[in-house]
Design an enzyme around this catalytic site. Structure first.
Site, mmCIF file in Angstrom:
data_model
loop_
_atom_site.group_PDB
_atom_site.id
_atom_site.type_symbol
_atom_site.label_atom_id
_atom_site.label_comp_id
_atom_site.label_asym_id
_atom_site.label_seq_id
_atom_site.Cartn_x
_atom_site.Cartn_y
_atom_site.Cartn_z
ATOM 1 N N HIS A 75 0.827 -1.198 0.000
ATOM 2 C CA HIS A 75 0.000 0.000 0.000
ATOM 3 C C HIS A 75 0.867 1.256 0.000
ATOM 4 O O HIS A 75 0.555 2.253 -0.667
ATOM 5 C CB HIS A 75 -0.923 -0.009 1.218
ATOM 6 C CG HIS A 75 -1.777 1.208 1.336
ATOM 7 N ND1 HIS A 75 -1.482 2.233 2.213
ATOM 8 C CD2 HIS A 75 -2.899 1.592 0.676
ATOM 9 C CE1 HIS A 75 -2.395 3.178 2.098
ATOM 10 N NE2 HIS A 75 -3.264 2.818 1.172
ATOM 11 N N GLU A 78 1.977 1.894 -3.486
ATOM 12 C CA GLU A 78 0.909 2.492 -4.292
ATOM 13 C C GLU A 78 0.940 4.016 -4.172
ATOM 14 O O GLU A 78 0.823 4.741 -5.163
ATOM 15 C CB GLU A 78 -0.440 1.945 -3.833
ATOM 16 C CG GLU A 78 -1.650 2.622 -4.438
ATOM 17 C CD GLU A 78 -2.888 2.489 -3.576
ATOM 18 O OE1 GLU A 78 -3.630 3.475 -3.447
ATOM 19 O OE2 GLU A 78 -3.100 1.393 -3.017
ATOM 20 N N HIS A 79 1.124 4.509 -2.952
ATOM 21 C CA HIS A 79 1.202 5.958 -2.734
ATOM 22 C C HIS A 79 2.438 6.550 -3.396
ATOM 23 O O HIS A 79 2.378 7.604 -4.028
ATOM 24 C CB HIS A 79 1.234 6.257 -1.230
ATOM 25 C CG HIS A 79 -0.111 6.255 -0.585
ATOM 26 N ND1 HIS A 79 -0.718 7.396 -0.126
ATOM 27 C CD2 HIS A 79 -0.986 5.248 -0.329
ATOM 28 C CE1 HIS A 79 -1.907 7.096 0.399
ATOM 29 N NE2 HIS A 79 -2.080 5.794 0.287
ATOM 30 N N GLU A 148 5.047 10.997 2.582
ATOM 31 C CA GLU A 148 3.909 10.101 2.348
ATOM 32 C C GLU A 148 3.575 9.290 3.591
ATOM 33 O O GLU A 148 2.435 8.873 3.779
ATOM 34 C CB GLU A 148 4.205 9.177 1.164
ATOM 35 C CG GLU A 148 2.960 8.709 0.418
ATOM 36 C CD GLU A 148 2.150 9.863 -0.148
ATOM 37 O OE1 GLU A 148 0.920 9.702 -0.312
ATOM 38 O OE2 GLU A 148 2.739 10.939 -0.424
ATOM 39 N N GLU A 155 -4.518 8.615 6.644
ATOM 40 C CA GLU A 155 -5.473 7.719 5.979
ATOM 41 C C GLU A 155 -5.910 6.607 6.920
ATOM 42 O O GLU A 155 -7.078 6.205 6.936
ATOM 43 C CB GLU A 155 -4.831 7.125 4.724
ATOM 44 C CG GLU A 155 -5.752 6.185 3.950
ATOM 45 C CD GLU A 155 -5.074 5.559 2.743
ATOM 46 O OE1 GLU A 155 -5.622 4.568 2.217
ATOM 47 O OE2 GLU A 155 -4.000 6.046 2.327
#
Length: 468
Positions: A75, A78-79, A148, A155
């Protein structure tokens, strides 16, 4: 309070009219062209016309392929893929997509990672080049990783506020204790705080190999053009990972367990009750999907519930013991989950008793068979849902990419609808018996008044009746 909810099974040959309708719908589906490049990356296209196209890369990797120490890196990657490449910085990447009038996005699941773009017909070549750049040339600068990291932590806070997401994460934790599917997609906070650029780079080298990647495209595309573009921009993807970049792929074993998070300040109880379902390639997977349709969906606030025909929905509407009930049938490569997600205000033990008798009795009632009318209704609902999943270039590309990774081929609409048409009442009875009758259950709950819900042994006793 005892409820009489059992139903007798009847069997009827599939109606010719329904079969003819399915064939007519399937006849309009264009063919899916599939090619394998020399490095074993597959390219699949479905030309549906129009002025827009969706193109994406589906990769056979997700959180189940991580370790406990690296859980969350897929994940995180992905960012990072949108934070600059060797050719484009973040600003240039955003401006290029905006100037095309396109849409670029990605998502990570437990078994797959997907990057996709929706663009105008004339921008298909630029989209393929752009996808290759972010997948193969992202820089993963330490500064970008640190920035990030904070975004992902925020998130995580947002996800924690989405109760359904949390319940299903907890359900996986107890259904697959100690095995890969128990891991969350975002990973634990300590991992997010410790993942480095080297961890991300190593993950790419380990898992982003050509045989595990599919370039899928649907809409205003031409197969030969997309194949040429894939050869140009993805032809250099390695077939195997470098030496020392191995990974373990452990089986995910289902077990009966439960977890309960007592939060009396919440307005309701939210929980999921699940049996082990079926994997994607199980011959009975469509029959289990039909079982999900047969149970029906309940929403207390909807005025349409009084006109429902599904027995479970009718019983829920009569006794008003739940706010919402949504059956689910989740499939993975080697297992699955079949059950119900529920939101309910449980004010007493009687509320719990009535609600769970309805839920478990109706799932068990499928093991006794279904009526002709219920079977026809369930098939119609299932076909509608399947057709909805192919309505548009993005859902079509999604189906193509997922099916090539899970089935190893594209299952066309004609075959899909034919499989649904061929399901008999006896099939429903057999599959429901295999999945639900006297089987282990997993249970995850968050919310108020969970004290009224019986323990795991009580829930387990609800998986069978005393047969005479």
């Amino acid at each position: 309070m005892q409820l009489q909810l059992s139903r007798l099974a009847q069997r009827r040959v599939a109606r010719p009219a329904a079969r003819a309708y399915s064939s007519a719908v399937a006849a309009v589906q264009p063919p899916t062209h599939v090619a394998t490049m020399p490095n074993q990356m597959r390219v699949a296209t479905e030309s549906t016309g129009g002025d827009t196209a969706t193109l994406g890369v589906w990769i056979d990797t997700g959180s189940r392929y991580e370790s406990d120490a690296t859980n969350g890196v897929a994940h995180f990657l992905e960012h990072m893929s949108f934070k600059g490449t060797a050719k484009r910085n973040t600003r240039q990447l955003e401006m290029e997509v905006e100037n095309m009038g396109g849409h670029l996005n990605a998502y990570t699941s437990r078994e797959q990672t997907v990057y996709y773009a929706k663009v105008l017909k004339q921008d298909v070549p630029r989209a393929v080049e752009l996808l290759s750049d972010i997948l193969l040339n992202s820089t993963f600068s330490p500064a970008a990783v640190e920035n990030e990291r904070q975004v992902i932590l925020r998130e995580m806070e947002e996800v924690e506020s989405q109760i359904e997401e949390v319940v299903f994460d907890r359900l996986h934790e107890v259904a697959y204790v100690g095995t890969p599917l128990a891991r969350t997609i975002l990973g634990p906070t300590e991992n997010i705080n410790s993942i480095t650029a080297d961890d991300i780079s190593r993950y790419v080298k380990t898992h982003y190999t050509a045989p595990r990647m599919v370039l899928a495209a649907a809409g205003a595309v031409e197969h030969d053009q997309v194949l040429d573009l894939a050869s140009e921009y993805f032809g250099g993807v390695p077939t195997v990972a470098p030496a020392g970049h191995d990974y373990e792929n452990h089986a995910s074993l289902f077990c009966g367990a439960d977890v309960r998070d007592f939060k009396e300040d919440m307005p309701a109880a939210n929980f999921a009750l699940a049996f082990e379902g079926l994997k994607w390639t199980d011959p009975d997977v469509f029959t289990l999907m039909l079982c999900q349709s047969l149970l029906g969906t309940y929403d207390k606030k909807s005025s349409n519930m009084q006109y429902a025909t599904a027995p479970m929905v009718l019983a829920l509407d009569k006794y008003k013991v739940a706010e919402q009930v949504q059956p689910f049938c989740t499939c993975y490569n080697d297992t699955g989950l079949f059950g119900v997600y529920v939101t309910a205000n449980l004010d007493s033990y009687d509320d719990y008793s009535t609600l769970f008798q309805i839920l478990q009795d109706e799932m068990l009632a499928l093991t006794q068979g279904v009526s002709d009318e219920d079977l026809a209704r369930g098939k119609a609902q299932l076909k509608y849902n399947l057709l909805q999943q192919m309505d548009g270039t993005s859902p079509t590309a999604e189906e193509i990419g997922r099916q090539l990774l899970t089935f190893g081929r594209r299952m066309n609409l004609a075959e899909t609808l034919a499989r649904v048409d061929d399901i008999t009442a006896a099939d429903v009875k057999r599959v429901a018996d295999k999945v639900c009758w006297d089987q282990e259950v997993s249970f995850a709950a968050i919310g108020s008044n969970l004290k009224y819900i019986g323990d795991i042994n009580s829930l387990r006793r609800g998986t069978y009746w005393n047969r005479v």
